[in-house]
Every structure is written in structure tokens, then in C-alpha cells.
Design a protein around this motif. Structure first.
Motif, mmCIF file in Angstrom:
data_model
loop_
_atom_site.group_PDB
_atom_site.id
_atom_site.type_symbol
_atom_site.label_atom_id
_atom_site.label_comp_id
_atom_site.label_asym_id
_atom_site.label_seq_id
_atom_site.Cartn_x
_atom_site.Cartn_y
_atom_site.Cartn_z
ATOM 1 N N LYS A 202 -17.428 -36.947 52.073
ATOM 2 C CA LYS A 202 -18.270 -35.862 51.565
ATOM 3 C C LYS A 202 -17.395 -34.731 51.017
ATOM 4 C CE LYS A 202 -21.973 -32.698 52.896
ATOM 5 N NZ LYS A 202 -22.860 -32.246 54.003
ATOM 6 N N GLY A 203 -17.662 -34.331 49.781
ATOM 7 C CA GLY A 203 -16.880 -33.284 49.138
ATOM 8 C C GLY A 203 -15.845 -33.806 48.167
ATOM 9 N N ASN A 204 -15.594 -35.130 48.171
ATOM 10 C CA ASN A 204 -14.631 -35.712 47.232
ATOM 11 C C ASN A 204 -15.262 -35.913 45.857
ATOM 12 O OD1 ASN A 204 -13.069 -35.938 49.515
ATOM 13 N ND2 ASN A 204 -12.528 -38.075 49.199
ATOM 14 N N THR A 205 -14.479 -35.786 44.825
ATOM 15 C CA THR A 205 -14.901 -36.152 43.475
ATOM 16 C C THR A 205 -13.656 -36.417 42.653
ATOM 17 O OG1 THR A 205 -16.369 -35.558 41.629
ATOM 18 C CG2 THR A 205 -14.920 -33.832 42.453
ATOM 19 N N LEU B 122 -13.580 -29.799 32.359
ATOM 20 C CA LEU B 122 -13.962 -30.701 33.448
ATOM 21 C C LEU B 122 -13.851 -30.005 34.793
ATOM 22 C CD1 LEU B 122 -12.031 -33.860 32.196
ATOM 23 C CD2 LEU B 122 -14.483 -33.429 31.956
ATOM 24 N N LEU B 123 -12.758 -29.275 34.980
ATOM 25 C CA LEU B 123 -12.546 -28.569 36.239
ATOM 26 C C LEU B 123 -13.629 -27.517 36.460
ATOM 27 C CD1 LEU B 123 -10.695 -28.144 38.696
ATOM 28 C CD2 LEU B 123 -9.332 -26.576 37.294
ATOM 29 N N ALA B 124 -13.966 -26.780 35.415
ATOM 30 C CA ALA B 124 -15.013 -25.759 35.527
ATOM 31 C C ALA B 124 -16.344 -26.385 35.918
ATOM 32 C CB ALA B 124 -15.142 -24.990 34.216
ATOM 33 N N GLU B 125 -16.645 -27.562 35.359
ATOM 34 C CA GLU B 125 -17.896 -28.240 35.724
ATOM 35 C C GLU B 125 -17.916 -28.604 37.198
ATOM 36 O OE1 GLU B 125 -20.085 -32.525 35.039
ATOM 37 O OE2 GLU B 125 -19.173 -31.590 33.279
ATOM 38 N N GLU B 126 -16.812 -29.128 37.702
ATOM 39 C CA GLU B 126 -16.771 -29.539 39.105
ATOM 40 C C GLU B 126 -16.889 -28.342 40.051
ATOM 41 O OE1 GLU B 126 -17.123 -32.162 40.717
ATOM 42 O OE2 GLU B 126 -17.211 -33.459 38.964
ATOM 43 N N LEU B 127 -16.369 -27.204 39.640
ATOM 44 C CA LEU B 127 -16.418 -26.030 40.521
ATOM 45 C C LEU B 127 -17.802 -25.394 40.556
ATOM 46 C CD1 LEU B 127 -12.979 -24.368 39.676
ATOM 47 C CD2 LEU B 127 -13.580 -25.772 41.664
ATOM 48 N N ARG B 128 -18.717 -25.857 39.704
ATOM 49 C CA ARG B 128 -20.075 -25.307 39.717
ATOM 50 C C ARG B 128 -20.868 -25.788 40.914
ATOM 51 N NH1 ARG B 128 -20.687 -27.120 33.744
ATOM 52 N NH2 ARG B 128 -19.358 -25.576 32.714
ATOM 53 N N ARG B 129 -20.471 -26.910 41.471
ATOM 54 C CA ARG B 129 -21.207 -27.429 42.630
ATOM 55 C C ARG B 129 -20.222 -27.767 43.740
ATOM 56 N NH1 ARG B 129 -24.302 -32.844 41.617
ATOM 57 N NH2 ARG B 129 -24.456 -32.644 43.880
ATOM 58 N N LEU B 130 -20.555 -27.325 44.930
ATOM 59 C CA LEU B 130 -19.678 -27.559 46.077
ATOM 60 C C LEU B 130 -20.362 -28.422 47.139
ATOM 61 C CD1 LEU B 130 -18.136 -23.985 46.383
ATOM 62 C CD2 LEU B 130 -17.106 -26.011 45.357
ATOM 63 N N ASP B 131 -21.600 -28.882 46.846
ATOM 64 C CA ASP B 131 -22.276 -29.787 47.759
ATOM 65 C C ASP B 131 -21.907 -31.224 47.412
ATOM 66 O OD1 ASP B 131 -23.562 -29.477 45.311
ATOM 67 O OD2 ASP B 131 -25.445 -30.280 46.085
ATOM 68 N N GLU B 132 -22.381 -32.162 48.195
ATOM 69 C CA GLU B 132 -22.028 -33.560 47.954
ATOM 70 C C GLU B 132 -22.727 -34.079 46.707
ATOM 71 O OE1 GLU B 132 -21.623 -37.787 50.340
ATOM 72 O OE2 GLU B 132 -22.996 -36.269 51.107
ATOM 73 N N ASP B 133 -22.007 -34.835 45.913
ATOM 74 C CA ASP B 133 -22.560 -35.504 44.740
ATOM 75 C C ASP B 133 -23.047 -36.877 45.192
ATOM 76 O OD1 ASP B 133 -23.089 -36.830 42.376
ATOM 77 O OD2 ASP B 133 -21.409 -35.940 41.298
ATOM 78 N N ASP B 134 -24.344 -36.981 45.466
ATOM 79 C CA ASP B 134 -24.895 -38.220 46.022
ATOM 80 C C ASP B 134 -24.737 -39.400 45.069
ATOM 81 O OD1 ASP B 134 -25.711 -36.924 48.359
ATOM 82 O OD2 ASP B 134 -27.629 -36.342 47.483
#
Length: 301
Positions: free
Chosen positions: A164-167, A275-287
Motif C-alpha cells: 500500500k502506497g507503492n506506485t 508524471l511526478l506532479a501527477e503522482e503527488l496529487r494522491r497519497l492514498d492507495e491506487d486500487d
């Protein structure tokens, strides 16, 4: 940037406060801490990407370079604000024994009561969640495409070690592709009987896209090799005909569907800061990524 030699976490923290004060901003609206774990060769480029991403997400950016683990432990740093940074930046070089315990240096520098993201731009640990620095974060961002060794297995390792939290930025690169493919199926709701993905021989994004299509459509998805750049074409076969998105130049795609004229679609390859900015928009799990990672590990490779 202020140079600090043979310093400590306390020295770096004091330098950050001094930099803020001298800049006339004793209180800065930083929303997170971004830790960038990188080697010396890629440090300048990685920090520049973090600087651009920080325009959207003001952060305390801590670049961490793990040097030679032999010899006397030493911490050197460059600290500063301004120069295009929306928050604070520190590039920390660890030498000797301290490289085995980088979290002891980084932990006191995390912003209180705010999320932490760790990004490995090049070679990520096999299990980011178990890494000493990865364990400090709510979000752990890797990039299988940036691996310098064993590139063909990099995304498989990250999928197998998913927590959980990895991407991975290989997944982030697929966002516009997935949106277009979903829209195409909305317009042509006929059942898909087969699909194919064409991409460069080594393309972590293509591997993830094959797994995603296979999981969502429950059909066999074949993988073809093209000259690139990156992903070049996705084709879905239906009873009405083929639906395809082809992007041979990395800039503009052609959308083909049964009974409709070909349509051009903007599908430019995005930069790492985007890409990095997109990932930092969400900090919950990407189901969805979690499900695709599990599915990828089950596929024969």
C-alpha cells in the motif's frame, strides 16, 4: 545554495530556517516532504525534476545521495530556498557508516504533521516499503523505466513487492492511454474478443498495459515489438471491427473505430516532472494499480 560539510540533521535544519528567514519567508506553505533518493550521476537532473514538480506541490525536498559505505561516517549538504524552488531544498550526501542508516539523518528533517513521499528516479530497491527511507513515507514512487540494470525485470520486481502506497511512473505514463481506451469502449460498447499492444522491446508501461487490458477485458492480449518511441499502438478487436489508437511519433495519435473516419488525438509523451506532479496529487492507495500489479505477477513472463 549554502554548503555544509561534516554536518548533522540539526545543522541542516538550522540552515533551512536561516535560509527561510533571509528570504523573508519565516513561514512557508509547504504541503509535504519529498525525499529523492538518487546517485551522484543523476542527482542534478532528479533535483531539477523535483523543483519543477514542487511548483504544483510546495514541498521540502530532501535529495539523498548514498555514497561509499566504507570509512568514517560523514554528512555533507547543500541547503537553500528560492532559485525556482517553491519550498525548501537540501541535497544531502552521506558517506561511510551513516549510509547504512540514512533514515537517522532524514527523519528529523521531515515536516511535522504532513505527508512524506519518497522517489527513486533511477534504481529503486527491490522492496521499497521495506527500505529504511521507504518506511518513512506514505507514498513510494519508483520508475522501472529508469533502471540501469535488469531493466526487463524491473517492473516485475516492483509488482511482486507491491505494498500500500507503492506506485511506479511506468503506470503514471498510461493515464492518457487508459482514458482514451475507456472512452473508445464507451463509444463502441461491443464485446472485445482480443487485443494487442505494440511498444519498444523494453517498455514497463507496455507490460502494465497488457496486464490492465487482460484484467479488465478478460481476453488474451498479445504483445508486439515496435521501434518506438515507447507505446506505439493498441488494438482491440470487436464484432463490429477493430478499435485502435496508434502513436508512431510519440506526439500525435490516430484514433480508428468502425464506421468512423480516423481522428487525430493529442497524445504527447509526458515529462518526468509532469508524471511526478501527477503522482503527488494522491497519497492514498491506487486500487487499480494494486490489482494490475497482482495480475502482472500471475502472468507467464
Amino acid at each position: 545554495m549554502r554548503e555544509l560539510t561534516e554536518t548533522s540533521s540539526a545543522g541542516i535544519a538550522a540552515a533551512l530556517v536561516e535560509a527561510r528567514t533571509s528570504a523573508g519567508s519565516p513561514a512557508m506553505g509547504m504541503v509535504m516532504t519529498l525525499v529523492v533518493v538518487v546517485d551522484e550521476d543523476h542527482a542534478t537532473q532528479a533535483m531539477e525534476c523535483a523543483r519543477e514538480a514542487s511548483h504544483e506541490h510546495p514541498a521540502r525536498v530532501l535529495g539523498v545521495i548514498l555514497g561509499d559505505g566504507r570509512g568514517h561516517g560523514r554528512v555533507d549538504a547543500q541547503v537553500g530556498t528560492g532559485a525556482g524552488w517553491s519550498g525548501e531544498a537540501a541535497l544531502i550526501r552521506l558517506h561511510g557508516e551513516v549510509t547504512k542508516h540514512p533514515e537517522s539523518v532524514v527523519l528529523p528533517l521531515l515536516l511535522p504533521d504532513s505527508p512524506v513521499a519518497v522517489w527513486w528516479p533511477v534504481d529503486a530497491p527491490h522492496d521499497p516499503a521495506a527500505d529504511p527511507l521507504g518506511g518513512l513515507a506514505q507514498r513510494r514512487i519508483t520508475d522501472a523505466a529508469g533502471a540501469t540494470t535488469a531493466r526487463t525485470r524491473a517492473i516485475g520486481r516492483q509488482a511482486a513487492a507491491y505494498a500500500k502506497g507503492n506506485t511506479d511512473l511506468a503506470w503514471t505514463r498510461l493515464t492518457p492511454w487508459r482514458a482514451l481506451l475507456a472512452a473508445a469502449l464507451d463509444q463502441h460498447p461491443a464485446k472485445v474478443t482480443a487485443a494487442s499492444v505494440s511498444a519498444e522491446k523494453v517498455s514497463p508501461s507496455a507490460d502494465l498495459l497488457v496486464a490492465w487490458l487482460s484484467l479488465c477485458l478478460r481476453v488474451e492480449v498479445t504483445r508486439h515489438t515496435s521501434s518506438g518511441p515507447g507505446l506505439t499502438e493498441v488494438t482491440m478487436t470487436t464484432a463490429e471491427g477493430e478499435v485502435s489508437i496508434a502513436r508512431p511519433d510519440g506526439l500525435l495519435a490516430s484514433f480508428r473505430s468502425p464506421g468512423q473516419p480516423d481522428r487525430p488525438v493529442a497524445l504527447k509523451r509526458r515529462t518526468v516532472p509532469e508524471l511526478l506532479a501527477e503522482e503527488l496529487r494522491r497519497l492514498d492507495e491506487d486500487d487499480t494499480y494494486a490489482a494490475v500489479a497482482r495480475h502482472l505477477t500471475k502472468e507467464p513472463r
